[in-house]
Design a protein around this motif. Sequence first.
Motif, PDB file in Angstrom:
ATOM      1  N   LYS A   5      24.522  32.336  23.278  1.00 19.59           N
ATOM      2  CA  LYS A   5      23.833  32.403  21.988  1.00 19.59           C
ATOM      3  C   LYS A   5      24.454  31.455  20.959  1.00 19.59           C
ATOM      4  CE  LYS A   5      22.427  35.810  18.465  1.00 19.59           C
ATOM      5  NZ  LYS A   5      23.221  35.328  17.308  1.00 19.59           N
ATOM      6  N   SER A   6      25.771  31.471  20.833  1.00 17.48           N
ATOM      7  CA  SER A   6      26.427  30.622  19.825  1.00 17.48           C
ATOM      8  C   SER A   6      26.257  29.138  20.141  1.00 17.48           C
ATOM      9  CB  SER A   6      27.913  30.968  19.729  1.00 17.48           C
ATOM     10  OG  SER A   6      28.577  30.711  20.955  1.00 17.48           O
TER      11      SER A   6
ATOM     12  N   GLU B 234      22.792  28.075  19.176  1.00 17.74           N
ATOM     13  CA  GLU B 234      22.723  27.913  17.717  1.00 17.74           C
ATOM     14  C   GLU B 234      23.312  26.567  17.313  1.00 17.74           C
ATOM     15  OE1 GLU B 234      24.740  31.304  16.136  1.00 17.74           O
ATOM     16  OE2 GLU B 234      23.064  32.672  16.518  1.00 17.74           O
ATOM     17  N   HIS B 235      24.424  26.204  17.912  1.00 12.84           N
ATOM     18  CA  HIS B 235      25.043  24.904  17.645  1.00 12.84           C
ATOM     19  C   HIS B 235      24.067  23.789  18.019  1.00 12.84           C
ATOM     20  CE1 HIS B 235      28.864  22.213  17.986  1.00 12.84           C
ATOM     21  NE2 HIS B 235      27.806  21.438  17.899  1.00 12.84           N
TER      22      HIS B 235
ATOM     23  N   ASN C 151      29.737  26.266  15.037  1.00 15.48           N
ATOM     24  CA  ASN C 151      30.003  27.572  14.452  1.00 15.48           C
ATOM     25  C   ASN C 151      31.352  28.036  15.003  1.00 15.48           C
ATOM     26  OD1 ASN C 151      29.425  28.915  17.086  1.00 15.48           O
ATOM     27  ND2 ASN C 151      27.307  28.314  16.629  1.00 15.48           N
ATOM     28  N   LYS C 152      31.773  29.188  14.593  1.00 11.18           N
ATOM     29  CA  LYS C 152      33.109  29.654  14.978  1.00 11.18           C
ATOM     30  C   LYS C 152      33.305  29.677  16.490  1.00 11.18           C
ATOM     31  CE  LYS C 152      36.349  33.489  14.204  1.00 11.18           C
ATOM     32  NZ  LYS C 152      36.531  34.827  13.553  1.00 11.18           N
ATOM     33  N   GLU C 153      32.348  30.244  17.214  1.00 16.57           N
ATOM     34  CA  GLU C 153      32.486  30.361  18.664  1.00 16.57           C
ATOM     35  C   GLU C 153      32.349  29.018  19.361  1.00 16.57           C
ATOM     36  OE1 GLU C 153      30.414  33.382  20.782  1.00 16.57           O
ATOM     37  OE2 GLU C 153      30.815  34.926  19.309  1.00 16.57           O
ATOM     38  N   SER C 154      31.429  28.195  18.903  1.00 15.24           N
ATOM     39  CA  SER C 154      31.252  26.900  19.564  1.00 15.24           C
ATOM     40  C   SER C 154      32.462  25.995  19.337  1.00 15.24           C
ATOM     41  CB  SER C 154      29.979  26.212  19.087  1.00 15.24           C
ATOM     42  OG  SER C 154      30.073  25.807  17.740  1.00 15.24           O
TER      43      SER C 154
ATOM     44  N   THR D 267      29.972  36.921  26.154  1.00 12.98           N
ATOM     45  CA  THR D 267      29.801  35.587  25.571  1.00 12.98           C
ATOM     46  C   THR D 267      30.573  34.588  26.419  1.00 12.98           C
ATOM     47  OG1 THR D 267      31.761  35.572  24.132  1.00 12.98           O
ATOM     48  CG2 THR D 267      29.796  36.675  23.287  1.00 12.98           C
TER      49      THR D 267
ATOM     50  N   ASN E  96      32.782  32.522  25.727  1.00 14.72           N
ATOM     51  CA  ASN E  96      34.220  32.446  25.451  1.00 14.72           C
ATOM     52  C   ASN E  96      35.012  33.595  26.052  1.00 14.72           C
ATOM     53  OD1 ASN E  96      33.822  30.073  24.107  1.00 14.72           O
ATOM     54  ND2 ASN E  96      34.035  30.920  22.039  1.00 14.72           N
TER      55      ASN E  96
END
Length: 491
Positions: free
Chosen positions: A85-86, A89-90, A97-100, A480, A482
Amino acid sequence: MLNTVDLTLLEKKGIKPSEVQKQIDYFKQGFPWMKLDRAASIGNGIIHLSDADVDRYVKRFEEAKKTMSILKMVPASGAATRMFKSLFEHLSEAKPNKESSVFFDRLSEFAFAPELKKLLPEWSTEQEILENLLLSKGLDYGSLPKGLLSFHYYEDEVRTPLEEHLVEAVEYASDGKDAYLHFTVSPEHRSRFDALVTQVVPKLEKKFQVKFHISFSEQKPSTDTVAVDMDNNLFREADGSMLFRPAGHGALLENLNDLDADLIFIKNIDNVVPDKLKESTIVYKKALGGLLVEILDKIKVYTKLLEGEVSTSVLQEIQDFATTYLGILPGKAWDAHSQAEKLALFKMIFNRPTRICGVVKNTGEPGGGPFWCRDQEGNSTLQLVESAQVDMSNESQKAIFTESTHFNPVDLVCATKDVNGKSFDLLQYRDMSTGFITEKTKDGKKLKAQELPGLWNGAMAYWNTIFVEVPLDTFNPVKTVNDLLRPSHQN
């Protein structure tokens, strides 16, 4: 309401018109809330095994598996879209974003990095990397199921979750010669699973000297549920046809019902670890299996006793056994029942499916947990309950739910045959009033969708249930991308 085209479609899918009406009634009336009595805890619905207990049950299992048929079932249907998902979004917003950001900082630590590197010999822009990881132009990870993704890196190979499940099964879903596994998959990915099995099984059979027997099934069209609009009228496509939706993992009860084995282990596709961390999982799988074998032996003994005269002391012994090991706690009205009524109840209890559910200490993961729940007769039974089944506007019920000390990691071993070895019809032991209603959109229009009772929730509501605490290190989900960077997934 149903026209001739609808009836033809229902017949093709194997759904009775009366089933559609039942679903619409549930949309209109809603599903009743579960009635939580209290959270199960150690010594009060959850069994804690000492080291000596674990050793004893492991030995019991090792002895039993020589003469019992054992199968491992792995639900592997879902796409991994939410896992990325993250990253999506990137990709769509063209900014990190934080996770990417963590993903790119540690990209080389992912097991799929070498595959990605082959597509992009020189690391390009972040957008190009994401396109080649997620989209069909590259690895297509954004639409593949988790079971086919590269999870763990070894010196001489990279393994997917499917492969890790095969390796794990050698230890507890095998008699030392043959290992039996069943995966539920989605139709569009069936060929990829077949191809992966063809590729890796010969190598694994040679390495472990075990023959793998692997079967697949798909969610049956007859388990699909209709969708309705916000006024509870059938939601129709632009061409006027009814809209059907997959009914969640509860639909897999039909698939489980088709399996034939003395013991069936159930575990989620993403809950796997590299070889160096497998020991705890394997030991506790065997221990749960050994405990279930011991319980089944007791059920056979008590079933035989119930055929003759039963003394008051033996009846009390049976009642204590049912409370401690089968998740049945009689209510206040129990004492008013005659001995004949009590014996009839225990005969019924001993003639239904039995499961042991491993539970882990609650660390804040979203999901359900083990509870004592009240039935219409005032008795309490052990159930796995999701938050969506609880009336959170009721402060006392909300308080009980939040007091849960343990969490359901989907770690089950099931016995689906009676004392004579005949398979139960599992569809007879589900509580259809424990489904879910969710809101979705289709073509920009709101709709309501319905899920069948969850596979380990309402679909097993009338099973005998035992909760056993298992170590937290046996629960290593990948929600996720990560999560694959956690120590439990690094080699």
